[in-house]
Design a protein around this motif. Structure first.
Motif, mmCIF file in Angstrom:
data_model
loop_
_atom_site.group_PDB
_atom_site.id
_atom_site.type_symbol
_atom_site.label_atom_id
_atom_site.label_comp_id
_atom_site.label_asym_id
_atom_site.label_seq_id
_atom_site.Cartn_x
_atom_site.Cartn_y
_atom_site.Cartn_z
ATOM 1 N N LEU A 209 2.615 7.196 5.573
ATOM 2 C CA LEU A 209 2.246 8.044 4.434
ATOM 3 C C LEU A 209 2.012 9.491 4.864
ATOM 4 O O LEU A 209 2.377 10.420 4.131
ATOM 5 N N LEU A 210 1.463 9.685 6.047
ATOM 6 C CA LEU A 210 1.265 11.038 6.564
ATOM 7 C C LEU A 210 2.607 11.734 6.779
ATOM 8 O O LEU A 210 2.781 12.892 6.395
ATOM 9 N N CYS A 211 3.568 11.034 7.361
ATOM 10 C CA CYS A 211 4.910 11.611 7.561
ATOM 11 C C CYS A 211 5.565 11.958 6.226
ATOM 12 O O CYS A 211 6.176 13.024 6.088
ATOM 13 N N ILE A 212 5.423 11.068 5.252
ATOM 14 C CA ILE A 212 6.004 11.318 3.926
ATOM 15 C C ILE A 212 5.334 12.536 3.278
ATOM 16 O O ILE A 212 6.013 13.385 2.686
ATOM 17 N N ALA A 213 4.022 12.635 3.402
ATOM 18 C CA ALA A 213 3.295 13.778 2.825
ATOM 19 C C ALA A 213 3.741 15.092 3.473
ATOM 20 O O ALA A 213 3.963 16.087 2.780
ATOM 21 N N ILE A 214 3.897 15.077 4.783
ATOM 22 C CA ILE A 214 4.354 16.284 5.494
ATOM 23 C C ILE A 214 5.765 16.618 5.064
ATOM 24 O O ILE A 214 6.103 17.789 4.802
ATOM 25 N N TRP A 215 6.627 15.613 4.975
ATOM 26 C CA TRP A 215 8.018 15.804 4.561
ATOM 27 C C TRP A 215 8.084 16.412 3.162
ATOM 28 O O TRP A 215 8.827 17.352 2.893
ATOM 29 N N ARG A 216 7.269 15.884 2.238
ATOM 30 C CA ARG A 216 7.261 16.398 0.862
ATOM 31 C C ARG A 216 6.686 17.808 0.784
ATOM 32 O O ARG A 216 7.047 18.593 -0.081
ATOM 33 N N GLN B 78 12.230 5.154 -0.828
ATOM 34 C CA GLN B 78 11.671 3.846 -0.483
ATOM 35 C C GLN B 78 12.225 3.363 0.856
ATOM 36 O O GLN B 78 11.477 2.838 1.697
ATOM 37 N N PHE B 79 13.516 3.557 1.056
ATOM 38 C CA PHE B 79 14.148 3.138 2.306
ATOM 39 C C PHE B 79 13.586 3.936 3.484
ATOM 40 O O PHE B 79 13.305 3.369 4.548
ATOM 41 N N ALA B 80 13.392 5.233 3.288
ATOM 42 C CA ALA B 80 12.802 6.066 4.348
ATOM 43 C C ALA B 80 11.399 5.567 4.688
ATOM 44 O O ALA B 80 11.027 5.487 5.866
ATOM 45 N N ALA B 81 10.616 5.209 3.667
ATOM 46 C CA ALA B 81 9.271 4.679 3.899
ATOM 47 C C ALA B 81 9.346 3.356 4.674
ATOM 48 O O ALA B 81 8.555 3.134 5.608
ATOM 49 N N PHE B 82 10.282 2.504 4.304
ATOM 50 C CA PHE B 82 10.470 1.226 5.004
ATOM 51 C C PHE B 82 10.809 1.469 6.475
ATOM 52 O O PHE B 82 10.206 0.869 7.368
ATOM 53 N N VAL B 83 11.767 2.354 6.736
ATOM 54 C CA VAL B 83 12.196 2.638 8.120
ATOM 55 C C VAL B 83 11.049 3.243 8.924
ATOM 56 O O VAL B 83 10.803 2.842 10.074
ATOM 57 N N LEU B 84 10.342 4.200 8.337
ATOM 58 C CA LEU B 84 9.197 4.802 9.029
ATOM 59 C C LEU B 84 8.141 3.753 9.353
ATOM 60 O O LEU B 84 7.607 3.714 10.470
ATOM 61 N N PHE B 85 7.823 2.914 8.370
ATOM 62 C CA PHE B 85 6.816 1.882 8.607
ATOM 63 C C PHE B 85 7.262 0.937 9.709
ATOM 64 O O PHE B 85 6.476 0.597 10.603
ATOM 65 N N ARG B 86 8.526 0.502 9.679
ATOM 66 C CA ARG B 86 9.007 -0.411 10.726
ATOM 67 C C ARG B 86 8.939 0.263 12.093
ATOM 68 O O ARG B 86 8.605 -0.367 13.096
ATOM 69 N N PHE B 87 9.252 1.564 12.155
ATOM 70 C CA PHE B 87 9.139 2.289 13.415
ATOM 71 C C PHE B 87 7.700 2.252 13.923
ATOM 72 O O PHE B 87 7.443 1.867 15.066
ATOM 73 N N PHE B 88 6.758 2.659 13.078
ATOM 74 C CA PHE B 88 5.359 2.698 13.508
ATOM 75 C C PHE B 88 4.832 1.311 13.858
ATOM 76 O O PHE B 88 4.069 1.160 14.814
ATOM 77 N N ASP B 89 5.232 0.298 13.100
ATOM 78 C CA ASP B 89 4.743 -1.055 13.357
ATOM 79 C C ASP B 89 5.350 -1.653 14.628
ATOM 80 O O ASP B 89 4.653 -2.317 15.387
ATOM 81 N N ALA B 90 6.618 -1.406 14.878
ATOM 82 C CA ALA B 90 7.289 -2.017 16.038
ATOM 83 C C ALA B 90 7.035 -1.246 17.334
ATOM 84 O O ALA B 90 6.730 -1.839 18.371
ATOM 85 N N LEU C 124 0.831 -1.199 0.000
ATOM 86 C CA LEU C 124 0.000 0.000 0.000
ATOM 87 C C LEU C 124 0.871 1.256 0.000
ATOM 88 O O LEU C 124 0.662 2.172 -0.800
ATOM 89 N N ILE C 125 1.849 1.293 0.891
ATOM 90 C CA ILE C 125 2.742 2.453 0.981
ATOM 91 C C ILE C 125 3.454 2.689 -0.350
ATOM 92 O O ILE C 125 3.439 3.796 -0.892
ATOM 93 N N LEU C 126 4.072 1.646 -0.866
ATOM 94 C CA LEU C 126 4.854 1.797 -2.094
ATOM 95 C C LEU C 126 3.983 2.144 -3.294
ATOM 96 O O LEU C 126 4.399 2.909 -4.165
ATOM 97 N N SER C 127 2.768 1.603 -3.327
ATOM 98 C CA SER C 127 1.884 1.922 -4.456
ATOM 99 C C SER C 127 1.542 3.406 -4.483
ATOM 100 O O SER C 127 1.298 3.969 -5.548
ATOM 101 N N LEU C 128 1.549 4.037 -3.314
ATOM 102 C CA LEU C 128 1.170 5.449 -3.232
ATOM 103 C C LEU C 128 2.347 6.416 -3.325
ATOM 104 O O LEU C 128 2.138 7.600 -3.602
ATOM 105 N N ILE C 129 3.571 5.936 -3.108
ATOM 106 C CA ILE C 129 4.721 6.854 -3.194
ATOM 107 C C ILE C 129 5.547 6.677 -4.464
ATOM 108 O O ILE C 129 6.383 7.528 -4.767
ATOM 109 N N MET C 130 5.310 5.600 -5.204
ATOM 110 C CA MET C 130 6.099 5.347 -6.402
ATOM 111 C C MET C 130 5.611 6.224 -7.550
ATOM 112 O O MET C 130 4.424 6.506 -7.617
ATOM 113 N N PRO C 131 6.452 6.672 -8.474
ATOM 114 C CA PRO C 131 7.885 6.374 -8.510
ATOM 115 C C PRO C 131 8.621 7.175 -7.438
ATOM 116 O O PRO C 131 8.248 8.303 -7.114
#
Length: 177
Positions: A168-175, A120-132, A107-114
């Motif tokens: 996705l919210l963090c990425i949107a704010i960052w962008r 992509q790595f930042a999205a992965f790290v953010l997701f792992r943070f929120f999930d863990a 879901l995350i990658l489908s919405l931030i690609m390309p």
């Protein structure tokens, strides 16, 4: 295929998943992320990595509409497979069930690609943070649906969808800034 009753589940020890357990039922294969959930350490991270890599391959061959349909089907089939596998394992939300991480990464990658590898790595790290860590809304979502049955299977996936939303919210704010 033998079905376990709730009373049988309450009177037996939890099952530690193995390759033979994973291959014993299609739901197990899906819920355990086609083997990524069998990782001895950090199965959620391994499942998220599997989701990332598999999405890079999948998205090259599907239109945006087909990607959305795939994610919807993966959620629906995942809900079923997580419900069945958790019940068969005798654990309401086992760490080895990683399909929730896979669907969230898709879901995350489908919405931030390309997006660049760094993005992509930042999205992965953010997701792992929120999930863990499960801060705020993710902790709320994690506690909302518990137990066995449809609500437990939904709960396994729901907190990861909230973690994906937070990512996705963090990425949107960052962008934006």
């Amino acid at each position: 295929m033998k079905t376990l009753s709730n009373s049988t589940l309450q009177h037996r020890p939890p099952i530690k998943p193995t390759a033979s357990f994973m291959l014993s039922h299609p739901a197990h294969l899906i819920a355990l992320g086609f083997g990524s959930g069998l990782a001895p350490k950090a199965p959620g991270t391994i499942g998220s990595l599997w989701g990332w890599v598999s999405w890079l391959l999948i998205q090259q061959h599907l239109t945006l509409t087909a990607q959305a349909v795939l994610i919807g089907l993966a959620f629906t089939v995942g809900w079923w497979s997580c419900t069945v596998t958790a019940r068969h394992m005798g654990v309401s939300d086992p760490g080895s069930i990683v399909w929730d991480e896979v669907v969230a990464m898709w879901l995350i990658l489908s919405l931030i690609m390309p997006c660049s590898f760094a993005g992509q790595f930042a999205a992965f790290v953010l997701f792992r943070f929120f999930d863990a860590v499960k801060p705020g809304p993710v902790a709320w979502a994690d506690q909302l649906f518990k137990g066995f049955g449809w609500q437990g299977g939904f709960g396994i996936i729901f907190d990861d969808l909230v973690a994906a939303f937070c990512t996705l919210l963090c990425i949107a704010i960052w962008r934006f800034f």
